[in-house]
Design a protein around this motif. Structure first.
Motif, PDB file in Angstrom:
ATOM      1  N   SER A  21       9.149 -32.813  33.452  1.00  0.00           N
ATOM      2  CA  SER A  21      10.054 -33.605  32.617  1.00  0.00           C
ATOM      3  C   SER A  21       9.276 -34.278  31.492  1.00  0.00           C
ATOM      4  CB  SER A  21      10.758 -34.657  33.475  1.00  0.00           C
ATOM      5  OG  SER A  21      11.469 -35.543  32.667  1.00  0.00           O
ATOM      6  N   GLY A  26       6.721 -33.874  22.770  1.00  0.00           N
ATOM      7  CA  GLY A  26       6.037 -35.140  22.558  1.00  0.00           C
ATOM      8  C   GLY A  26       4.535 -34.984  22.737  1.00  0.00           C
ATOM      9  N   ILE A 100      20.877 -36.598  24.819  1.00  0.00           N
ATOM     10  CA  ILE A 100      19.572 -36.037  24.433  1.00  0.00           C
ATOM     11  C   ILE A 100      19.578 -34.522  24.666  1.00  0.00           C
ATOM     12  CG2 ILE A 100      17.066 -36.065  24.768  1.00  0.00           C
ATOM     13  CD1 ILE A 100      17.235 -38.827  25.835  1.00  0.00           C
ATOM     14  N   TYR A 104      18.546 -31.593  22.134  1.00  0.00           N
ATOM     15  CA  TYR A 104      17.278 -31.006  22.597  1.00  0.00           C
ATOM     16  C   TYR A 104      17.451 -29.503  22.790  1.00  0.00           C
ATOM     17  CZ  TYR A 104      12.801 -31.403  25.141  1.00  0.00           C
ATOM     18  OH  TYR A 104      11.492 -31.336  25.529  1.00  0.00           O
ATOM     19  N   SER A 226       6.737 -40.135  25.827  1.00  0.00           N
ATOM     20  CA  SER A 226       6.097 -38.996  26.455  1.00  0.00           C
ATOM     21  C   SER A 226       6.383 -38.938  27.956  1.00  0.00           C
ATOM     22  CB  SER A 226       4.587 -39.046  26.204  1.00  0.00           C
ATOM     23  OG  SER A 226       3.982 -37.882  26.680  1.00  0.00           O
ATOM     24  N   LEU A 227       6.596 -40.102  28.562  1.00  0.00           N
ATOM     25  CA  LEU A 227       6.874 -40.091  29.999  1.00  0.00           C
ATOM     26  C   LEU A 227       8.368 -40.013  30.312  1.00  0.00           C
ATOM     27  CD1 LEU A 227       4.071 -42.489  31.145  1.00  0.00           C
ATOM     28  CD2 LEU A 227       4.381 -40.127  31.887  1.00  0.00           C
ATOM     29  N   VAL A 231      15.913 -43.157  30.596  1.00  0.00           N
ATOM     30  CA  VAL A 231      17.204 -42.469  30.623  1.00  0.00           C
ATOM     31  C   VAL A 231      17.591 -41.956  32.009  1.00  0.00           C
ATOM     32  CG1 VAL A 231      17.234 -41.824  28.192  1.00  0.00           C
ATOM     33  CG2 VAL A 231      16.160 -40.301  29.836  1.00  0.00           C
ATOM     34  N   THR A 233      15.998 -39.942  34.141  1.00  0.00           N
ATOM     35  CA  THR A 233      15.509 -38.668  34.675  1.00  0.00           C
ATOM     36  C   THR A 233      14.433 -38.915  35.728  1.00  0.00           C
ATOM     37  OG1 THR A 233      13.997 -38.502  32.831  1.00  0.00           O
ATOM     38  CG2 THR A 233      16.015 -37.277  32.644  1.00  0.00           C
ATOM     39  N   SER A 327      15.457 -31.515  33.613  1.00  0.00           N
ATOM     40  CA  SER A 327      15.459 -32.849  34.217  1.00  0.00           C
ATOM     41  C   SER A 327      16.619 -33.687  33.693  1.00  0.00           C
ATOM     42  CB  SER A 327      14.118 -33.555  33.999  1.00  0.00           C
ATOM     43  OG  SER A 327      13.965 -33.965  32.663  1.00  0.00           O
ATOM     44  N   MET A 328      16.981 -33.456  32.427  1.00  0.00           N
ATOM     45  CA  MET A 328      18.133 -34.194  31.885  1.00  0.00           C
ATOM     46  C   MET A 328      19.426 -33.622  32.451  1.00  0.00           C
ATOM     47  SD  MET A 328      17.079 -34.379  27.908  1.00  0.00           S
ATOM     48  CE  MET A 328      15.538 -33.608  27.498  1.00  0.00           C
ATOM     49  N   MET A 392      17.122 -45.120  24.938  1.00  0.00           N
ATOM     50  CA  MET A 392      15.921 -45.038  25.776  1.00  0.00           C
ATOM     51  C   MET A 392      15.301 -46.412  25.997  1.00  0.00           C
ATOM     52  SD  MET A 392      14.220 -41.529  24.363  1.00  0.00           S
ATOM     53  CE  MET A 392      12.797 -41.611  25.389  1.00  0.00           C
TER      54      MET A 392
HETATM   55  N1  TRP Z   1       8.918 -36.593  27.412  1.00  0.00           N
HETATM   56  C1  TRP Z   1       9.407 -35.537  26.580  1.00  0.00           C
HETATM   57  C2  TRP Z   1       8.272 -35.052  25.688  1.00  0.00           C
HETATM   58  O1  TRP Z   1       7.172 -35.528  25.757  1.00  0.00           O
HETATM   59  C3  TRP Z   1      10.566 -35.943  25.728  1.00  0.00           C
HETATM   60  C4  TRP Z   1      11.604 -36.800  26.378  1.00  0.00           C
HETATM   61  C5  TRP Z   1      11.939 -38.035  26.018  1.00  0.00           C
HETATM   62  C6  TRP Z   1      12.398 -36.483  27.499  1.00  0.00           C
HETATM   63  N2  TRP Z   1      12.913 -38.523  26.833  1.00  0.00           N
HETATM   64  C7  TRP Z   1      13.208 -37.602  27.753  1.00  0.00           C
HETATM   65  C8  TRP Z   1      12.467 -35.381  28.313  1.00  0.00           C
HETATM   66  C9  TRP Z   1      14.083 -37.610  28.820  1.00  0.00           C
HETATM   67  C10 TRP Z   1      13.324 -35.402  29.406  1.00  0.00           C
HETATM   68  C11 TRP Z   1      14.129 -36.512  29.648  1.00  0.00           C
HETATM   69  O2  TRP Z   1       8.491 -34.202  24.885  1.00  0.00           O
END
Ligand code: TRP
Length: 454
Positions: A21, A26, A100, A104, A226-227, A231, A233, A327-328, A392
């Motif tokens: 995830s 990012g 998202i 995405y 990045s983590l 949201v 997940t 994951s979303m 977020m």
């Molecule tokens: N972490 C993902 C990346 O580094 C992007 C991201 C941001 C994301 N929010 C999220 C992915 C929520 C899954 C769920 O690119």
């Protein structure tokens, strides 16, 4: 709910899924160029500190909620704070990942198209020095991007409908090790290019004068993004971790992998950017412009090698996008299955239908619907703006406040220390508690304000 919930098979499976995830565009693009723009090695040092002192505690807060409740976002709020307004946080974090996911998936679709191009015609320089990929024309043309969005989202639906263990876990177990192998191969190629050392220097030379308050806020925001925080997940995946597993171990593992991948990606991207003589200050969309240009340029002297690396690169992007997108997707499916008693198949179809529609409109907002504006933005830009700048950070803040100020300290301690059995965790609990209650909420407000006003 009747019946037992499906869980991840073990600690490794959980860490790979969570890292799946977290690791995405990012890491591959945003992190490397931020390092370059904001002080090189000095930025990396601040970034490490933000991961450890800020994002890890926030990550753990989300994970603790999911793990404790053994339910997805909405169910977790109902279980841990029944009959309170916190249910709105549950609802918000069912909806925000779906918003998202919608846009995405459009970007995921573009990467499928680019993978196809790298496999078929490849990228070549035109007579005017521009690259044959022609990104601008591609995204404004309605049909192919729509088709690719459908393919990408359909792929997610297929994986998610197979279940937590035989769908999500299995996919991440194969894909995540592959991603690491691929990015290392790309790094080796990139470092071997003539002129690559300028890119290395760009990443490792510390420039402490560029460490301003806004650079610190940018580092915190990047580690948060990045983590995949804020949201739900992380919460939802953590609810599939067996009760006896420790959440700190999972958190440290995930943050470690995410960080490692970002660093390797930095050394995979920037040396190539410098070798091709390109200015390194571009944003996420430029994966589809700058890199095809680099592949085309390198292809002039070594077409076979550059073509092969282009394929590997877009395989990496597509896989990284899939592991994040599922994951979303799962957040919405978990809600429908647990709260609405819908079967997993049906839930998958419903989430697919809703996000396909919004995503299709986002995709068309580059072309035929570009005139439809929300606060001056196209639908795609608006969804991105709304989620990155509002949902977020707001979600993250509420999760942190929930764990730090609403949940009983004893329950949080119990989760953190596996019922008091881990002595090391017990020793660092007070530090975690302090970071969570005071530092994290303040830092999130700072990130929010800088996102919004800077
Ligand atoms: N972490 C993902 C990346 O580094 C992007 C991201 C941001 C994301 N929010 C999220 C992915 C929520 C899954 C769920 O690119």
């Amino acid at each position: 709910m009747a019946g037992r919930r499906e869980l991840f098979g073990g600690r490794t499976a959980a860490i790979l899924a969570l890292a799946g995830s977290a690791i995405g565009l990012g890491n591959i693009w945003r992190f490397p160029y931020m390092v370059g723009q904001t002080g090189g090695a000095a930025f990396i040092i601040i970034y490490l500190a933000s991961c450890l002192l800020l994002s890890l505690p926030i990550f753990l807060a989300e994970a603790i909620i999911g793990h404790r409740a053994q339910a997805g976002t909405f169910g977790a709020m109902e279980r841990l704070a029944p009959g309170t307004k916190w249910k709105w946080l549950g609802l918000l974090t069912v909806l925000s990942p779906l918003v998202i996911l919608s846009y995405y998936s459009v970007v995921g679709g573009w990467s499928i198209d680019y993978l196809w191009r790298s496999l078929s015609a490849g990228f070549r320089l035109g007579a005017d020095g521009s690259v044959s990929s022609d990104f601008g024309r591609f995204i404004t043309s309605p049909w192919v991007p729509l088709l690719c969005h459908t393919l990408f989202l359909g792929g997610c639906a297929w994986i998610v409908s197979a279940g937590v263990k035989s769908g999500i876990e299995k996919f991440n177990k194969v894909t995540m090790p592959l991603l690491f192998v691929l990015i290392v191969i790309i790094m080796v190629y990139s470092l071997s290019l003539p002129g690559a050392s300028a890119g290395v220097e760009y990443l490792v030379k510390p420039d402490f004068s560029r460490i301003t308050p806004s650079a610190v806020a940018a580092a915190m925001g990047q580690s948060f993004f990045s983590l995949s925080l804020g949201v739900g997940t992380i919460l939802t995946y953590s609810s599939y971790i067996h009760e006896k597993e420790n959440i700190l171990v999972t958190g440290v593992g995930t943050v470690g992998f995410d960080l490692l991948f970002a660093l390797i990606a930095g050394f995979a991207i920037m040396p190539a950017v410098f070798a091709a003589g390109i200015e390194p200050g571009a944003g996420p969309g430029l994966i589809f412009e700058t890199l095809p240009y680099i592949f085309a340029k390198m292809g002039a002297s070594a077409p076979w090698l550059s073509g092969a690396v282009a394929v590997l690169f877009f395989v990496t992007i597509v896989c990284a996008a899939f592991t994040s997108a599922i994951s979303m997707f799962e957040v919405g499916v978990a809600y429908l299955v647990e709260q609405r008693g819908v079967s997993r198949r049906r839930a998958t179809l419903l989430v697919f239908a809703a996000t396909w529609l919004l995503g299709a409109l986002c995709s068309l907002s580059f072309g035929p619907l570009s005139g439809v504006r929300f606060f001056g933005r196209t639908l795609f830009e608006f969804c991105d703006f709304l989620t990155s700048n509002f949902l977020m950070t707001f979600g993250g803040l509420l999760f942190v406040l929930f764990v730090g100020w609403k949940m009983p300290r004893a329950a949080v301690r119990d989760e953190f220390t596996s019922g008091g059995t881990s002595r090391f965790n017990a020793a660092v609990f007070d530090a975690f508690w302090f970071l969570l209650r005071y530092v994290a909420p303040l830092a999130i407000v700072v990130i929010f304000l800088t996102n919004f006003f800077a």
